[in-house]
Design a protein around this motif. Structure first.
Motif, PDB file in Angstrom:
ATOM      1  N   PRO A 186       0.809  -1.229   0.000  1.00 29.34           N
ATOM      2  CA  PRO A 186       0.000   0.000   0.000  1.00 29.34           C
ATOM      3  C   PRO A 186       0.846   1.285   0.000  1.00 29.34           C
ATOM      4  CG  PRO A 186      -0.877  -1.559   1.585  1.00 29.34           C
ATOM      5  CD  PRO A 186       0.440  -2.110   1.109  1.00 29.34           C
ATOM      6  N   ILE A 187       1.975   1.267   0.675  1.00 32.78           N
ATOM      7  CA  ILE A 187       2.860   2.442   0.703  1.00 32.78           C
ATOM      8  C   ILE A 187       3.446   2.669  -0.689  1.00 32.78           C
ATOM      9  CG2 ILE A 187       4.964   3.469   1.664  1.00 32.78           C
ATOM     10  CD1 ILE A 187       4.482   1.656   4.166  1.00 32.78           C
ATOM     11  N   LEU A 188       3.999   1.618  -1.271  1.00 34.11           N
ATOM     12  CA  LEU A 188       4.606   1.736  -2.601  1.00 34.11           C
ATOM     13  C   LEU A 188       3.569   2.125  -3.649  1.00 34.11           C
ATOM     14  CD1 LEU A 188       7.002  -1.370  -2.649  1.00 34.11           C
ATOM     15  CD2 LEU A 188       7.550   0.996  -2.029  1.00 34.11           C
ATOM     16  N   ALA A 189       2.403   1.498  -3.586  1.00 36.25           N
ATOM     17  CA  ALA A 189       1.345   1.784  -4.565  1.00 36.25           C
ATOM     18  C   ALA A 189       0.859   3.224  -4.446  1.00 36.25           C
ATOM     19  CB  ALA A 189       0.182   0.811  -4.370  1.00 36.25           C
ATOM     20  N   GLU A 245       3.440   5.611  -8.948  1.00 39.83           N
ATOM     21  CA  GLU A 245       2.949   6.599  -9.915  1.00 39.83           C
ATOM     22  C   GLU A 245       4.092   7.158 -10.768  1.00 39.83           C
ATOM     23  OE1 GLU A 245      -0.099   8.236 -11.923  1.00 39.83           O
ATOM     24  OE2 GLU A 245      -0.325   6.868 -10.237  1.00 39.83           O
ATOM     25  N   CYS A 246       5.283   7.289 -10.183  1.00 36.87           N
ATOM     26  CA  CYS A 246       6.449   7.802 -10.928  1.00 36.87           C
ATOM     27  C   CYS A 246       7.423   6.704 -11.336  1.00 36.87           C
ATOM     28  CB  CYS A 246       7.203   8.831 -10.077  1.00 36.87           C
ATOM     29  SG  CYS A 246       6.245  10.323  -9.757  1.00 36.87           S
ATOM     30  N   HIS A 247       7.457   5.632 -10.580  1.00 41.27           N
ATOM     31  CA  HIS A 247       8.413   4.547 -10.829  1.00 41.27           C
ATOM     32  C   HIS A 247       7.666   3.349 -11.407  1.00 41.27           C
ATOM     33  CE1 HIS A 247      11.612   6.800  -8.945  1.00 41.27           C
ATOM     34  NE2 HIS A 247      10.796   7.074  -7.941  1.00 41.27           N
ATOM     35  N   GLY A 249      14.509   7.502 -12.686  1.00 38.41           N
ATOM     36  CA  GLY A 249      15.666   6.914 -12.011  1.00 38.41           C
ATOM     37  C   GLY A 249      15.928   5.470 -12.385  1.00 38.41           C
ATOM     38  N   GLU A 250      15.528   5.088 -13.599  1.00 40.20           N
ATOM     39  CA  GLU A 250      15.675   3.696 -14.056  1.00 40.20           C
ATOM     40  C   GLU A 250      14.951   2.713 -13.154  1.00 40.20           C
ATOM     41  OE1 GLU A 250      19.644   2.148 -14.957  1.00 40.20           O
ATOM     42  OE2 GLU A 250      20.368   4.174 -14.557  1.00 40.20           O
ATOM     43  N   LEU A 251      13.945   3.176 -12.426  1.00 43.13           N
ATOM     44  CA  LEU A 251      13.311   2.335 -11.410  1.00 43.13           C
ATOM     45  C   LEU A 251      11.845   2.082 -11.709  1.00 43.13           C
ATOM     46  CD1 LEU A 251      13.356   0.859  -8.702  1.00 43.13           C
ATOM     47  CD2 LEU A 251      12.992   3.074  -7.585  1.00 43.13           C
ATOM     48  N   ASN A 252      11.498   0.809 -11.727  1.00 44.52           N
ATOM     49  CA  ASN A 252      10.117   0.381 -11.883  1.00 44.52           C
ATOM     50  C   ASN A 252       9.770  -0.476 -10.677  1.00 44.52           C
ATOM     51  OD1 ASN A 252       7.673  -0.802 -12.599  1.00 44.52           O
ATOM     52  ND2 ASN A 252       8.236  -1.016 -14.757  1.00 44.52           N
ATOM     53  N   LEU A 253       8.814  -0.018  -9.883  1.00 46.10           N
ATOM     54  CA  LEU A 253       8.420  -0.741  -8.670  1.00 46.10           C
ATOM     55  C   LEU A 253       7.097  -1.491  -8.823  1.00 46.10           C
ATOM     56  CD1 LEU A 253       9.383   1.934  -5.998  1.00 46.10           C
ATOM     57  CD2 LEU A 253      10.547  -0.234  -6.439  1.00 46.10           C
ATOM     58  N   MET A 303       1.662  -4.032  -8.848  1.00 45.56           N
ATOM     59  CA  MET A 303       0.963  -2.768  -8.626  1.00 45.56           C
ATOM     60  C   MET A 303       0.789  -2.038  -9.951  1.00 45.56           C
ATOM     61  SD  MET A 303       3.057  -1.587  -5.278  1.00 45.56           S
ATOM     62  CE  MET A 303       4.500  -2.615  -5.567  1.00 45.56           C
ATOM     63  N   THR A 304      -0.304  -1.306 -10.062  1.00 48.73           N
ATOM     64  CA  THR A 304      -0.599  -0.504 -11.237  1.00 48.73           C
ATOM     65  C   THR A 304      -0.674   0.950 -10.817  1.00 48.73           C
ATOM     66  OG1 THR A 304      -1.911  -2.321 -12.142  1.00 48.73           O
ATOM     67  CG2 THR A 304      -2.270  -0.161 -13.112  1.00 48.73           C
ATOM     68  N   PRO A 305      -0.028   1.858 -11.575  1.00 52.51           N
ATOM     69  CA  PRO A 305      -0.127   3.280 -11.235  1.00 52.51           C
ATOM     70  C   PRO A 305      -1.571   3.761 -11.274  1.00 52.51           C
ATOM     71  CG  PRO A 305       1.546   2.918 -12.923  1.00 52.51           C
ATOM     72  CD  PRO A 305       0.807   1.619 -12.741  1.00 52.51           C
ATOM     73  N   GLU A 306      -1.906   4.710 -10.430  1.00 47.37           N
ATOM     74  CA  GLU A 306      -3.278   5.236 -10.345  1.00 47.37           C
ATOM     75  C   GLU A 306      -3.790   5.742 -11.686  1.00 47.37           C
ATOM     76  OE1 GLU A 306      -5.644   5.226  -7.914  1.00 47.37           O
ATOM     77  OE2 GLU A 306      -4.251   3.923  -6.858  1.00 47.37           O
ATOM     78  N   HIS A 307      -2.933   6.428 -12.458  1.00 50.65           N
ATOM     79  CA  HIS A 307      -3.403   6.988 -13.734  1.00 50.65           C
ATOM     80  C   HIS A 307      -3.826   5.885 -14.708  1.00 50.65           C
ATOM     81  CE1 HIS A 307       0.826   6.299 -14.934  1.00 50.65           C
ATOM     82  NE2 HIS A 307       0.367   6.232 -16.154  1.00 50.65           N
ATOM     83  N   LYS A 308      -3.259   4.697 -14.583  1.00 47.43           N
ATOM     84  CA  LYS A 308      -3.644   3.582 -15.451  1.00 47.43           C
ATOM     85  C   LYS A 308      -4.934   2.931 -14.955  1.00 47.43           C
ATOM     86  CE  LYS A 308      -0.202   1.584 -18.029  1.00 47.43           C
ATOM     87  NZ  LYS A 308       0.641   0.437 -18.301  1.00 47.43           N
ATOM     88  N   LYS A 309      -5.140   2.935 -13.616  1.00 43.09           N
ATOM     89  CA  LYS A 309      -6.362   2.362 -13.066  1.00 43.09           C
ATOM     90  C   LYS A 309      -7.585   3.160 -13.501  1.00 43.09           C
ATOM     91  CE  LYS A 309      -4.278   0.585  -8.842  1.00 43.09           C
ATOM     92  NZ  LYS A 309      -4.199   0.769  -7.390  1.00 43.09           N
TER      93      LYS A 309
END
Length: 138
Positions: free
Chosen positions: A35-38, A43-45, A52-56, A129-135
């Motif tokens: 929940p913290i990461l999501a 949203e940015c990673h 930052g080359e980071l996908n979470l 996890m899916t970014p909010e903008h995609k949901k």
């Protein structure tokens, strides 16, 4: 014993009991970390923005090798960029999250504990996890 000492003693015992209980129970990624990461990171990673080359979005993506080094070093929060950037002073250019409110200290400590315990992160839907903008587009 006066009332102030009694209150102080009770508060101290309650704090010690809470700390012991927190240390006894392993951090649950799905219920506590995801929940913290999501809410604050994905949203940015993610696969679209990849800051930052980071996908979470998944465990595999979060642990993927990066030019700048690992984001999460299981059992070593002090070498994990995920934890370190959350503890930087707010004005530091590398402090995360870059926008919005800081992650509360208790949640940062939870991330630290999770990493120290080995950073267990399930594969599949539970760990994705899916970014909010995609949901919102669905």
């Amino acid at each position: 014993m006066n009332i102030h000492r009694q209150i102080a003693l009770i508060a101290c015992l309650a704090a010690c009991t809470t700390l012991q209980a927190a240390g006894d129970t392993p951090v649950d990624f799905v219920k506590q970390i995801k929940p913290i990461l999501a809410d604050r990171c994905v949203e940015c990673h993610n696969s679209e923005t990849l800051l930052g080359e980071l996908n979470l979005q998944t465990r595999a993506l979060a642990f993927r090798k990066r030019k700048t080094g690992p984001v999460i070093v299981p059992k070593n929060a002090e070498k994990s960029m995920l934890y370190l950037v959350l503890t930087l002073p707010p004005k530091d250019v590398k402090a995360m999250p870059a926008t919005g409110h800081r992650i509360p200290k208790d949640e940062v400590n939870l991330i630290r504990q999770w990493i120290t315990e080995g950073a267990s992160w399930p594969e599949g839907k539970e760990g994705a996890m899916t970014p909010e903008h995609k949901k919102s587009k669905k």
